[in-house]
Design a protein around this motif. Structure first.
Motif, PDB file in Angstrom:
ATOM      1  N   PHE A  10      10.408 -14.081 -53.992  1.00  0.00           N
ATOM      2  CA  PHE A  10       9.155 -13.985 -54.717  1.00  0.00           C
ATOM      3  C   PHE A  10       8.161 -14.940 -54.088  1.00  0.00           C
ATOM      4  CE2 PHE A  10      11.653 -17.205 -56.765  1.00  0.00           C
ATOM      5  CZ  PHE A  10      10.759 -18.184 -57.144  1.00  0.00           C
ATOM      6  N   LYS A  11       6.884 -14.703 -54.297  1.00  0.00           N
ATOM      7  CA  LYS A  11       5.835 -15.513 -53.695  1.00  0.00           C
ATOM      8  C   LYS A  11       5.239 -16.447 -54.747  1.00  0.00           C
ATOM      9  CE  LYS A  11       4.533 -12.166 -50.208  1.00  0.00           C
ATOM     10  NZ  LYS A  11       4.682 -12.874 -48.970  1.00  0.00           N
ATOM     11  N   VAL A  12       4.913 -17.652 -54.306  1.00  0.00           N
ATOM     12  CA  VAL A  12       4.223 -18.607 -55.158  1.00  0.00           C
ATOM     13  C   VAL A  12       3.080 -19.205 -54.352  1.00  0.00           C
ATOM     14  CG1 VAL A  12       6.242 -19.199 -56.540  1.00  0.00           C
ATOM     15  CG2 VAL A  12       5.703 -20.539 -54.533  1.00  0.00           C
ATOM     16  N   GLY A  13       2.028 -19.592 -55.042  1.00  0.00           N
ATOM     17  CA  GLY A  13       0.923 -20.286 -54.399  1.00  0.00           C
ATOM     18  C   GLY A  13       1.076 -21.772 -54.629  1.00  0.00           C
ATOM     19  N   ARG A  14       0.687 -22.550 -53.625  1.00  0.00           N
ATOM     20  CA  ARG A  14       0.797 -24.000 -53.747  1.00  0.00           C
ATOM     21  C   ARG A  14      -0.432 -24.639 -53.125  1.00  0.00           C
ATOM     22  NH1 ARG A  14       5.306 -27.327 -54.585  1.00  0.00           N
ATOM     23  NH2 ARG A  14       6.696 -25.575 -54.310  1.00  0.00           N
ATOM     24  N   ASP A  15      -1.004 -25.604 -53.832  1.00  0.00           N
ATOM     25  CA  ASP A  15      -2.139 -26.357 -53.310  1.00  0.00           C
ATOM     26  C   ASP A  15      -1.628 -27.300 -52.233  1.00  0.00           C
ATOM     27  OD1 ASP A  15      -3.994 -28.792 -53.257  1.00  0.00           O
ATOM     28  OD2 ASP A  15      -5.146 -27.359 -54.428  1.00  0.00           O
ATOM     29  N   ASP A  26      -5.281 -16.978 -55.989  1.00  0.00           N
ATOM     30  CA  ASP A  26      -6.117 -18.135 -55.647  1.00  0.00           C
ATOM     31  C   ASP A  26      -5.712 -18.715 -54.297  1.00  0.00           C
ATOM     32  OD1 ASP A  26      -7.510 -17.863 -57.980  1.00  0.00           O
ATOM     33  OD2 ASP A  26      -6.539 -19.545 -59.000  1.00  0.00           O
ATOM     34  N   ALA A  27      -4.411 -18.782 -54.038  1.00  0.00           N
ATOM     35  CA  ALA A  27      -3.928 -19.330 -52.770  1.00  0.00           C
ATOM     36  C   ALA A  27      -4.343 -18.449 -51.597  1.00  0.00           C
ATOM     37  CB  ALA A  27      -2.418 -19.483 -52.803  1.00  0.00           C
ATOM     38  N   GLN A  28      -4.337 -17.144 -51.781  1.00  0.00           N
ATOM     39  CA  GLN A  28      -4.755 -16.240 -50.713  1.00  0.00           C
ATOM     40  C   GLN A  28      -6.248 -16.363 -50.448  1.00  0.00           C
ATOM     41  OE1 GLN A  28      -3.301 -12.606 -52.385  1.00  0.00           O
ATOM     42  NE2 GLN A  28      -1.378 -12.700 -51.225  1.00  0.00           N
ATOM     43  N   ARG A  29      -7.003 -16.662 -51.467  1.00  0.00           N
ATOM     44  CA  ARG A  29      -8.456 -16.812 -51.318  1.00  0.00           C
ATOM     45  C   ARG A  29      -8.816 -18.135 -50.655  1.00  0.00           C
ATOM     46  NH1 ARG A  29     -11.769 -18.889 -55.167  1.00  0.00           N
ATOM     47  NH2 ARG A  29     -10.088 -18.731 -56.664  1.00  0.00           N
ATOM     48  N   ARG A  30      -8.073 -19.205 -50.948  1.00  0.00           N
ATOM     49  CA  ARG A  30      -8.351 -20.545 -50.407  1.00  0.00           C
ATOM     50  C   ARG A  30      -7.429 -20.844 -49.238  1.00  0.00           C
ATOM     51  NH1 ARG A  30      -7.526 -23.968 -55.757  1.00  0.00           N
ATOM     52  NH2 ARG A  30      -6.321 -25.062 -54.201  1.00  0.00           N
ATOM     53  N   LYS A  31      -7.642 -20.187 -48.119  1.00  0.00           N
ATOM     54  CA  LYS A  31      -6.732 -20.281 -46.972  1.00  0.00           C
ATOM     55  C   LYS A  31      -6.667 -21.675 -46.354  1.00  0.00           C
ATOM     56  CE  LYS A  31      -7.093 -15.448 -45.710  1.00  0.00           C
ATOM     57  NZ  LYS A  31      -5.787 -15.023 -46.122  1.00  0.00           N
ATOM     58  N   LYS A  32      -7.738 -22.442 -46.404  1.00  0.00           N
ATOM     59  CA  LYS A  32      -7.742 -23.760 -45.761  1.00  0.00           C
ATOM     60  C   LYS A  32      -7.051 -24.831 -46.605  1.00  0.00           C
ATOM     61  CE  LYS A  32     -11.726 -23.180 -42.829  1.00  0.00           C
ATOM     62  NZ  LYS A  32     -12.992 -23.728 -42.386  1.00  0.00           N
ATOM     63  N   THR A  33      -7.027 -24.649 -47.915  1.00  0.00           N
ATOM     64  CA  THR A  33      -6.499 -25.712 -48.772  1.00  0.00           C
ATOM     65  C   THR A  33      -5.284 -25.293 -49.587  1.00  0.00           C
ATOM     66  OG1 THR A  33      -8.003 -25.108 -50.554  1.00  0.00           O
ATOM     67  CG2 THR A  33      -8.766 -26.771 -48.988  1.00  0.00           C
ATOM     68  N   ALA A  34      -4.728 -24.101 -49.317  1.00  0.00           N
ATOM     69  CA  ALA A  34      -3.572 -23.646 -50.096  1.00  0.00           C
ATOM     70  C   ALA A  34      -2.671 -22.787 -49.214  1.00  0.00           C
ATOM     71  CB  ALA A  34      -4.037 -22.852 -51.308  1.00  0.00           C
ATOM     72  N   VAL A  35      -1.410 -22.666 -49.623  1.00  0.00           N
ATOM     73  CA  VAL A  35      -0.442 -21.842 -48.905  1.00  0.00           C
ATOM     74  C   VAL A  35       0.274 -20.928 -49.895  1.00  0.00           C
ATOM     75  CG1 VAL A  35      -0.029 -23.434 -47.004  1.00  0.00           C
ATOM     76  CG2 VAL A  35       1.313 -23.620 -49.061  1.00  0.00           C
ATOM     77  N   VAL A  36       0.705 -19.768 -49.392  1.00  0.00           N
ATOM     78  CA  VAL A  36       1.540 -18.861 -50.169  1.00  0.00           C
ATOM     79  C   VAL A  36       2.934 -18.958 -49.582  1.00  0.00           C
ATOM     80  CG1 VAL A  36       1.953 -16.470 -50.830  1.00  0.00           C
ATOM     81  CG2 VAL A  36      -0.384 -17.317 -50.660  1.00  0.00           C
TER      82      VAL A  36
END
Length: 44
Positions: A10-15, A26-36
């Motif tokens: 499963f996928k999770v977003g992380r700041d 949100d993580a997909q939208r903020r590519k520079k400051t977040a990872v999926v």
């Protein structure tokens, strides 16, 4: 009609700055400051 396939991952977003979990969209939208991350489910 085909059913939904069970997955072992499963996928999770992380700041990236503080490590907190965030929604994947949100993580997909903020590519520079977040990872999926893709995480494997634990087996019993």
């Amino acid at each position: 009609m085909a059913g939904k396939r069970k997955t072992n991952t499963f996928k999770v977003g992380r700041d990236a700055g503080n490590g907190r979990f965030i929604p994947v969209k949100d993580a997909q939208r903020r590519k520079k400051t977040a990872v999926v991350e893709t995480i494997k489910k634990r087996t019993k």
